[in-house]
Design an enzyme around this catalytic site. Sequence first.
Site: not given
Lengths: 365, 365, 365, 365
Positions: C156, C184, C251
């Site tokens: 991700c 994150q 993020h």
Amino acid sequence: MTNKIPVGVLGGTGTVGQMYISRLENHPDFELSYIAASPSSAGKKYSDAVHGRWRIKEDIPSKAKNMIVSDANDIKSAVNNCSFVFSALEMGLIKQLEENYAKEGIIVVSNCSANRWTEDVPMLIPEINPGHIDIINNQRENHGFNKGFIVVKPNCSLQSYLTPIYALMKEGYDVSKIIVTTMQATSGAGYPGISSLDLIGNIIPNLSGEQEKAEKEPLKILGELKNKKIINYDKIKISAHCNRVPVIDGHTACVSLEFSSIPSKSINLEDIINIWENFRSVPQDLELYSAPKRPIIYTNESDRPQPVRDIYHENGMAVVVGGLEKENIFSYGIKFNGLSHNLIRGAAGGGILNAELLKAKGYLG
Amino acid sequence: MTNKIPVGVLGGTGTVGQMYISRLENHPDFELSYIAASPSSAGKKYSDAVHGRWRIKEDIPSKAKNMIVSDANDIKSAVNNCSFVFSALEMGLIKQLEENYAKEGIIVVSNCSANRWTEDVPMLIPEINPGHIDIINNQRENHGFNKGFIVVKPNCSLQSYLTPIYALMKEGYDVSKIIVTTMQATSGAGYPGISSLDLIGNIIPNLSGEQEKAEKEPLKILGELKNKKIINYDKIKISAHCNRVPVIDGHTACVSLEFSSIPSKSINLEDIINIWENFRSVPQDLELYSAPKRPIIYTNESDRPQPVRDIYHENGMAVVVGGLEKENIFSYGIKFNGLSHNLIRGAAGGGILNAELLKAKGYLG
Amino acid sequence: MTNKIPVGVLGGTGTVGQMYISRLENHPDFELSYIAASPSSAGKKYSDAVHGRWRIKEDIPSKAKNMIVSDANDIKSAVNNCSFVFSALEMGLIKQLEENYAKEGIIVVSNCSANRWTEDVPMLIPEINPGHIDIINNQRENHGFNKGFIVVKPNCSLQSYLTPIYALMKEGYDVSKIIVTTMQATSGAGYPGISSLDLIGNIIPNLSGEQEKAEKEPLKILGELKNKKIINYDKIKISAHCNRVPVIDGHTACVSLEFSSIPSKSINLEDIINIWENFRSVPQDLELYSAPKRPIIYTNESDRPQPVRDIYHENGMAVVVGGLEKENIFSYGIKFNGLSHNLIRGAAGGGILNAELLKAKGYLG
Amino acid sequence: MTNKIPVGVLGGTGTVGQMYISRLENHPDFELSYIAASPSSAGKKYSDAVHGRWRIKEDIPSKAKNMIVSDANDIKSAVNNCSFVFSALEMGLIKQLEENYAKEGIIVVSNCSANRWTEDVPMLIPEINPGHIDIINNQRENHGFNKGFIVVKPNCSLQSYLTPIYALMKEGYDVSKIIVTTMQATSGAGYPGISSLDLIGNIIPNLSGEQEKAEKEPLKILGELKNKKIINYDKIKISAHCNRVPVIDGHTACVSLEFSSIPSKSINLEDIINIWENFRSVPQDLELYSAPKRPIIYTNESDRPQPVRDIYHENGMAVVVGGLEKENIFSYGIKFNGLSHNLIRGAAGGGILNAELLKAKGYLG
């Protein structure tokens, strides 16, 4: 050579267990001699067992680092190393396990809820009910304990307000109703405890187990020891709303009290502040090492006490109170808010103070 | 060409003003035609005036972006652009200023506390006291207003619990005492409002202005309009503890209620949940655009409602209630917790619903 | 009757699995027909299996609520219900399990890292390397798969910056070095994931697994499919510092780039912004349902993008970029920061887009 | 009677000023004798001036409580009370004001950025460039100062990594590039500083003023004093990404370094850790009171240093470093992350250390 009493910590790898081990460093009378935890930690060096899990601001005490963690189920091993333990276990079957320790001659000063409602186990806040320790003799008789016995401390949340309430009761304010809403820090839920996904920018209401404890435990603590039994106090009704909030350490409580009678004809807030500020009890009289000189501190600043600013008074052992006003919904009543450090006053510090009381009263050897 | 009613927003650059402007986009009956704010913003394009200060998740409505912000003190300018305004002012002297708007013929639907206690100004929650708008005629007479008048909405915090309480009162539960502890989001304090230094990992207790509002405003809202006066309700006593918590949006309230009498012989929690879930009132009957279909939603999940999960039900206009239990400290009583979106139900959404009620009742033109 | 393709979700009770189930509601081409998870959830109604664990803002889709969760190890059961699954498993042995699904004829669109480095499995970001799906035929040959096959999406964190970098590469900016620091969100670590004790008011640096993925996965994604093999791109060196921060979703990445050559003689920031804003690729050309119209959005506001304000552009599928400056430490270089929604663009939304690409290219039946 | 040097604090009511006043309590050589602030605080008792704004964990020092705050513009008043001040002013026109203090014979040890680029003012980190204080004589000549002069300390953010970099340079590692991403605590922005609405669960990127300071100030600090001038170091290029994160105290930095040459043929991480752990400099040699015994501490725990756990080493004066790895994107390079307490090492503690150096070198008496 030291004359200190050797002491073990059961559940020494958890958040409360760590706080015990941290605060026992440099204790004048107790010396950490044993650490036990769940089987998964057994056999490891303590520093390895808590690697990546140590959650106390101070470093791991150097003595503890190299101690080998034992299995908390292995009572024989404890017997060889100490005759007195702090129990901060977070595993199942604690009630029976603590009894087995006592049976093997070990004195158990417990943080756990397992034995709080065991009839002949005193649930102690040394400033409130130090006399309840006299039930220990009956406990020994009842259970056939020889040297061992069990004492417990209550849930962390109620430490933020019960002592201030007791201080008033002692001075003639008869409390009939307590309505309390707590805002409890995440460290009170252990580690890993509450997920950050659930707590950043959020509140978790209705903490069910906590509400029951907050409503019932004070009745035993305020009870009377009579005919070898602790008779629960029955003149107070308590209602608790318990919430988890995004705070690391420090439980806040908002309290409304109804008095069925008061010493004079009207509520005088100055009198109440004076009672709080001047409150002293057995731990202060005995000058116990961990006893706060001022067990209750009143703050005049209108937006205090606050967790990040007010939990370390008296080395984390004080209750800080603020926001005192008359409670106009009752004929006689007050409202206030209280704060205490849940891992110190509400857990390990309170447990150590219990042990200091036991020692002063001759129960620790 | 549109048939929508042109409306201005006073204090359009603040957090609540922004929410008004956001929620007016695509409104079927109202059309943003005017934005005013403090002199420091006057003369700027709206997008420039809120540059770096826009705090709503949705973008600035494109129509608003290019509107030129006027000085809120310049009533003539407002008169030329609208005959009706939402007031979300955060400056001094609001009470008089709102009156001056009304004097100049402008209808003022206000979020501000300034006129909440002006005797002939109704403080509205449309589900509770829609009939109070009938005092507008007296207000006009008293003040010599021609077309203009003022209505207000109450403080954001009490929206999380007053409607559920009113729903019970309507069904025969006579409430005698309310003890409430609020945990209020930071957006309720405006922008920049509370410093991050004071709120990350912390709680600010004893929000003084908030506590007074929470204790008094419900009495006017629940009051009766009689002989051209709103007679405050005098059968309820309210105690409030108000706290600021590290939550962005959503005010939570923990409530304990005493009933002086109830419809049946004992409290039945299912009955109460049914009353809440089935509660409908004038905004629902009139099918007002912003009216939540279910004004009160009960959640059965034990650890809910939570701010990050439950504030957007019914487009932010619902009150979500949970944790219902009997309140054992009273002969008859309940405890529960409530949650609402402070900037929507508690501010701009509530204000727009007030205006929709006024329109439906013929007061808006 | 529906013509939608039935699809299963493996690992449907986890955070990413929930997001899949939420975003499949109302999908025009796919229909949720099967949910599997670890054995402990198997046999439960989905609403029970996620009770107290549902972490998506929208409600559980009503169709999903009553579906019975299967055991993810029971591939036969999957075969009877769907020929295509999203895999968001969080259990052990995923690599082999996904292969077994493929062997049984099921197409696996995976979020898991297990098969990212399986040689003949394409790691897809549809805007960057849609052509890599052509390796599927080789994969089928190599493994003896008949109808089934596996495609994966990358970690991700790199979605917040790899597409903006690729957009420049496509226009002749030859990138030689990427230095990236990520911040994150906690939802990227699953549920319960990171303890609130570790993240409130804190940062966790050096996320070890994440750093490796961020440094290596882009090389495969940017690689060339040649002679039935994906040849890793070898002209870029990547350095990643990965941190966990107290943010729920989104993020952030701070990026410094070195170009070995650029289209013109000097860096022109306006050109770069134009390239980003005008970037379109295969998903946009094919008008895939989940494809963002603007895959890259540049913000001119100096203190943006910010997680709480900028993750929902293009329904959570955009990358938002800001802070563009020349990177003066390199002969040619830029610095910027990027943001994307880790559970949408970086997980379930990206996986669904992969499936939409497969369907458009005829691989889904 | 005391032999301590009396010292004033300018800007004593701000966050940094408070930290100065807190840390001067019990200082062996300096004694707080004067507090000045903006005109709005002038004339008030210090405890009143900071009422509700005191943001230090320790209580206000009792001596400070009753001191009357002076107007920082009133230099005569300062002259009567001290010949040496710490400047933590947050008002306009500081550059000129600090010069005026110096002109009146007062030694100014400043935290402010105003005079950092004044050519003959040294910008000091005592472990790095203690020799720069020799420019003071030139400064006095240039400006016609008699006894007074000005020294400054650099921006708080670069303290988390510049000393570790310097320690390597001193041992023969020639640094050519620094790429740093900072994650800065909110206390670094003063009080009230950043709104909680902007920082709870959020990140603010691209802190513009901070980025410039981080990129330029090190060049002066690392410069050479030659021919009465500080010649900026020109062999390093620095790139900084600065972010504000929801952390109360403690600035974190993620650093990638390129070396143009190193002492041996390859990077040896153990060597580097040894250099850091053994780094000592002038403040340690002189045994300055506030000097950390270990200015740089390396942590082997993979997910450290963390703000809430690692900012108080060496009484808040250490830099804690972790996550050391080779930086593979450079021929020779490393990556690491650093942490320091922005209000102590990065502000008041660093300022006091500067003064201690001046005293040891004979400039304060």
